[in-house]
Design a protein around this motif. Structure first.
Motif, mmCIF file in Angstrom:
data_model
loop_
_atom_site.group_PDB
_atom_site.id
_atom_site.type_symbol
_atom_site.label_atom_id
_atom_site.label_comp_id
_atom_site.label_asym_id
_atom_site.label_seq_id
_atom_site.Cartn_x
_atom_site.Cartn_y
_atom_site.Cartn_z
ATOM 1 N N LEU A 69 31.619 -96.354 19.673
ATOM 2 C CA LEU A 69 30.638 -97.165 18.944
ATOM 3 C C LEU A 69 31.232 -98.547 18.702
ATOM 4 C CD1 LEU A 69 29.577 -94.470 16.337
ATOM 5 C CD2 LEU A 69 28.435 -95.042 18.482
ATOM 6 N N ARG A 70 31.052 -99.419 19.674
ATOM 7 C CA ARG A 70 31.607 -100.778 19.614
ATOM 8 C C ARG A 70 33.097 -100.774 19.254
ATOM 9 N NH1 ARG A 70 27.134 -103.433 20.613
ATOM 10 N NH2 ARG A 70 25.245 -103.118 19.422
ATOM 11 N N GLY A 71 33.850 -99.924 19.936
ATOM 12 C CA GLY A 71 35.286 -99.860 19.744
ATOM 13 C C GLY A 71 35.748 -98.850 18.719
ATOM 14 N N GLU A 72 34.826 -98.254 17.980
ATOM 15 C CA GLU A 72 35.165 -97.246 16.981
ATOM 16 C C GLU A 72 34.814 -95.861 17.538
ATOM 17 O OE1 GLU A 72 34.319 -96.394 12.246
ATOM 18 O OE2 GLU A 72 32.830 -97.517 13.386
ATOM 19 N N LEU A 73 35.781 -94.966 17.601
ATOM 20 C CA LEU A 73 35.509 -93.620 18.107
ATOM 21 C C LEU A 73 34.716 -92.810 17.088
ATOM 22 C CD1 LEU A 73 38.830 -92.635 19.905
ATOM 23 C CD2 LEU A 73 36.708 -93.499 20.900
ATOM 24 N N VAL A 74 33.834 -91.976 17.576
ATOM 25 C CA VAL A 74 32.926 -91.190 16.749
ATOM 26 C C VAL A 74 33.603 -89.919 16.209
ATOM 27 C CG1 VAL A 74 31.910 -89.768 18.599
ATOM 28 C CG2 VAL A 74 30.480 -90.525 16.676
ATOM 29 N N THR A 75 34.886 -89.809 16.377
ATOM 30 C CA THR A 75 35.650 -88.625 15.984
ATOM 31 C C THR A 75 35.384 -88.144 14.552
ATOM 32 O OG1 THR A 75 37.352 -89.356 17.524
ATOM 33 C CG2 THR A 75 37.955 -87.599 16.012
ATOM 34 N N PRO A 76 35.327 -89.019 13.532
ATOM 35 C CA PRO A 76 35.054 -88.514 12.171
ATOM 36 C C PRO A 76 33.698 -87.807 12.056
ATOM 37 C CG PRO A 76 35.906 -90.755 12.071
ATOM 38 C CD PRO A 76 35.625 -90.454 13.511
ATOM 39 N N VAL A 77 32.723 -88.262 12.800
ATOM 40 C CA VAL A 77 31.401 -87.620 12.777
ATOM 41 C C VAL A 77 31.493 -86.252 13.446
ATOM 42 C CG1 VAL A 77 28.985 -87.804 13.485
ATOM 43 C CG2 VAL A 77 30.253 -89.865 12.799
ATOM 44 N N ALA A 78 32.179 -86.194 14.573
ATOM 45 C CA ALA A 78 32.338 -84.924 15.285
ATOM 46 C C ALA A 78 33.088 -83.913 14.412
ATOM 47 C CB ALA A 78 33.074 -85.159 16.601
ATOM 48 N N ARG A 79 34.109 -84.370 13.724
ATOM 49 C CA ARG A 79 34.850 -83.468 12.826
ATOM 50 C C ARG A 79 33.956 -82.928 11.722
ATOM 51 N NH1 ARG A 79 39.793 -87.323 12.927
ATOM 52 N NH2 ARG A 79 40.972 -86.428 14.650
#
Length: 134
Positions: A69-79
């Motif tokens: 997301l514009r250089g920010e990984l969506v990892t916290p949402v997936a977690r």
């Protein structure tokens, strides 16, 4: 050329899907596909903060996540989705970045981009469990 009619699995009708995508036109395209398949769309959220805020207000049945997301990984949402047992798929051209999320993205399918409508609906039907008979 007319749009082909999708064979819709009935168990997905009326279910909710969190859509996390930072490109507006791509988000609108995916949203249109989901709505045409009879799904309710939460979002689209263009940022991790926006997606997490939506998850505080509602629990979706499934989610589609853009990885970058514009250089920010969506990892916290997936977690967070894993914590609340919400199945999700990725919709990303940055598949090589999955490894940066560690186990978070293990076993998660990638719809890829550009997104194919039929594959999107089919994948959601696969990850969404059938509703128990009433």
């Amino acid at each position: 050329m007319p749009t082909p009619i999708l064979k819709l699995p009935t168990h997905i009708l009326g279910r909710s899907v969190l859509l996390v995508e930072d490109e507006l036109l791509v988000a609108l395209d995916i949203q249109q596909v989901l709505m045409a398949a009879g799904l309710h769309v939460l979002g689209p959220a263009a940022t991790v903060a926006g997606a997490l805020a939506l998850l505080e207000r509602a629990r979706p049945d499934a989610a589609i996540l853009d990885l970058n997301l514009r250089g920010e990984l969506v990892t916290p949402v997936a977690r967070r989705l894993r914590e609340i047992n919400v199945p999700f798929v990725l919709a990303t051209a940055y598949n090589h970045l999955r490894s940066e999320g560690g186990e978070t993205f293990s076993g998660v399918a990638n719809l890829g981009k550009p997104l194919v409508s039929e594959r999107c609906v089919q994948m959601l039907a696969e990850i969404l469990p059938e509703r128990p008979a009433a």
